[in-house]
Design a protein around this motif. Structure first.
Motif, PDB file in Angstrom:
ATOM      1  N   ASP A 191       0.868  -1.181   0.000  1.00 49.19           N
ATOM      2  CA  ASP A 191       0.000   0.000   0.000  1.00 49.19           C
ATOM      3  C   ASP A 191       0.910   1.239   0.000  1.00 49.19           C
ATOM      4  O   ASP A 191       1.651   1.465   0.964  1.00 49.19           O
ATOM      5  N   GLY A 192       0.820   2.023  -1.050  1.00 44.64           N
ATOM      6  CA  GLY A 192       1.701   3.173  -1.238  1.00 44.64           C
ATOM      7  C   GLY A 192       1.435   4.323  -0.284  1.00 44.64           C
ATOM      8  O   GLY A 192       2.220   5.278  -0.233  1.00 44.64           O
ATOM      9  N   SER A 193       0.354   4.255   0.483  1.00 45.40           N
ATOM     10  CA  SER A 193       0.096   5.338   1.431  1.00 45.40           C
ATOM     11  C   SER A 193       0.301   4.865   2.878  1.00 45.40           C
ATOM     12  O   SER A 193       0.013   5.576   3.834  1.00 45.40           O
ATOM     13  N   VAL A 195       3.151   4.058   4.603  1.00 42.45           N
ATOM     14  CA  VAL A 195       4.304   4.550   5.363  1.00 42.45           C
ATOM     15  C   VAL A 195       4.579   6.000   4.958  1.00 42.45           C
ATOM     16  O   VAL A 195       4.688   6.296   3.766  1.00 42.45           O
ATOM     17  N   LYS A 196       4.679   6.869   5.958  1.00 41.47           N
ATOM     18  CA  LYS A 196       4.923   8.291   5.650  1.00 41.47           C
ATOM     19  C   LYS A 196       6.405   8.511   5.362  1.00 41.47           C
ATOM     20  O   LYS A 196       7.251   8.233   6.217  1.00 41.47           O
ATOM     21  N   ASP A 241       4.786  -2.648   1.943  1.00 40.69           N
ATOM     22  CA  ASP A 241       4.240  -1.302   2.129  1.00 40.69           C
ATOM     23  C   ASP A 241       5.345  -0.242   2.062  1.00 40.69           C
ATOM     24  O   ASP A 241       5.147   0.848   1.526  1.00 40.69           O
ATOM     25  N   SER A 245       5.371   2.657  -0.705  1.00 38.86           N
ATOM     26  CA  SER A 245       5.395   4.046  -0.229  1.00 38.86           C
ATOM     27  C   SER A 245       6.643   4.766  -0.733  1.00 38.86           C
ATOM     28  O   SER A 245       6.588   5.953  -1.093  1.00 38.86           O
ATOM     29  N   GLN A 248       5.983   5.711  -4.337  1.00 38.48           N
ATOM     30  CA  GLN A 248       5.077   6.855  -4.453  1.00 38.48           C
ATOM     31  C   GLN A 248       5.825   8.161  -4.170  1.00 38.48           C
ATOM     32  O   GLN A 248       5.643   9.154  -4.867  1.00 38.48           O
ATOM     33  N   ALA A 249       6.679   8.139  -3.133  1.00 35.53           N
ATOM     34  CA  ALA A 249       7.407   9.355  -2.757  1.00 35.53           C
ATOM     35  C   ALA A 249       8.373   9.786  -3.868  1.00 35.53           C
ATOM     36  O   ALA A 249       8.402  10.953  -4.258  1.00 35.53           O
TER      37      ALA A 249
END
Ligand code: KG4
Ligand code: ZN
Length: 335
Positions: A191-193, A195-196, A241, A245, A248-249
């Protein structure tokens, strides 16, 4: 016109025969990945030795597959910069010897410029002015590329290259080497959201990149604050994950830098190249983020990572302009 092209800048030993068009008549890549994998990265001395062992056979194979004899060639081309100096010297010395023995012109090619030529191997028209973006293991650079072959550097990474960041994330998570494909595969299940992670954009108008912050953030998310745990921390997120994430970043950052470069240079065509462009999620992710306003030109998958066909394609362009190098050509580690 037809050229024999040689590529030995890093850890692939490659040779190709390319005809004006550009049309690839043969393309042989011997990957040294298995030799470097136990060390988790490219070992320069092993790379040089392996090039010495493989290059002659790789060239013979490329020539045979092209169906051409040396006397049907118009030039010998070689990537002579940038790269690992010992590795480059193997290719350059071999290319010089062949050019001399066969009495053919020698063309030295910049490996990074060649990555930006690889989209042409898929039939893309890359003759107009555009933003060029190199996303490789050793480089992350943006250029203004004018159709005549001239380019102006706009910005680049201040620390890790993008491919290097993929490789380091993979190493931290124990996913193996080379890291790019491993991270891409793991991310498919994540899930790309979840980990911040930070997006380092630097000053408002900056076209430079920095990936060291996100690399450290990945390390801390896996091993706890300040990497306190020797391995995975008890409350660490799933590796899938983290990979999703991370992707994505970095896609957010690259898309924003492309947006800025297009705005600053008043251009809306972007030519991409380099090993990281083999990542399908990156291709989709950038297209989604940049929309229809910006046209993205990617190389065919097989020419995204290091190969000699792209060296041949750029050499043909230089040959057509009457450019050639002397047998004094030297290998250079820097671009
Ligand atoms: O362009 P390249 O083959 O060699 C250099 O000129 O550096 O790029 C190699 C880099 C490596 O860091 C590798 O992990 C990365 O490209 N790479 C990828 C993928 N395939 C290769 N990165 C992300 N996703 C991929 N599928
Ligand atoms: Zn490369």
């Amino acid at each position: 016109m037809k050229v024999l092209a040689i590529e030995t800048t890093c850890d692939e030993t490659a040779a190709a025969v390319v005809e004006s068009g550009p049309r690839v008549l043969s393309d042989v890549v011997f990957s040294q990945v298995a030799e470097h994998a136990p060390y988790g990265g490219v070992v320069p001395e092993i790379a040089s030795r392996s090039h010495v062992e493989q290059l002659t056979a790789v060239i013979e194979d490329a020539l045979q597959r092209s169906g051409l004899e040396p006397n049907q060639l118009d030039a010998v081309a070689v990537a002579h910069r940038p790269g690992l100096i010992g590795a480059l010297m193997v290719g350059v010395t071999t290319a010089k010897a062949l050019a001399w023995a066969w009495d053919l012109p020698l063309i030295g090619v910049n490996h990074l410029e060649a990555h930006l030529e690889s989209a042409a191997l898929g039939g893309q028209d890359i003759t107009g002015p555009c933003i060029g973006v190199v996303l490789s293991g050793g480089h992350t650079d943006m250029y203004r590329v004018d159709g005549d072959g001239n380019s102006r550097w706009l910005g680049g990474t201040r620390d890790d290259a993008i491919g290097e960041a993929f490789d380091k994330v993979s190493a931290v998570l124990g996913l193996g080497y080379p890291g790019g494909p491993a991270v891409e595969k793991a991310a498919l299940e994540g899930d790309g959201s979840a980990v911040k992670l930070p997006r380092t954009l630097l000053a408002d108008d900056s076209l430079d990149f920095s990936f060291s912050g996100i690399k450290t953030a990945v390390l801390y998310s896996w091993r706890g604050a300040n990497a306190a745990h020797p391995g995975r921390a008890p409350d660490a997120p799933e590796p899938e994950d983290i990979c999703a994430s991370f992707q994505q970043a970095v896609f957010d950052v690259i898309a924003e830098k492309i947006r800025r470069a297009c705005r600053q240079e008043s251009l809306n065509t972007v030519l991409l190249g380099g090993g990281v462009t083999a990542n399908a999620a990156l291709r989709e992710g950038l297209a989604d983020r940049l929309g229809d306003e910006i046209e993205l030109l990617f190389p065919p998958l097989r020419f995204a990572t290091d190969n000699a066909a792209m060296i041949g394609a750029l050499a043909l362009r230089r040959l057509a302009k009457g450019e050639r190098d002397s047998l004094e050509l030297v290998a250079e580690a820097q671009p």
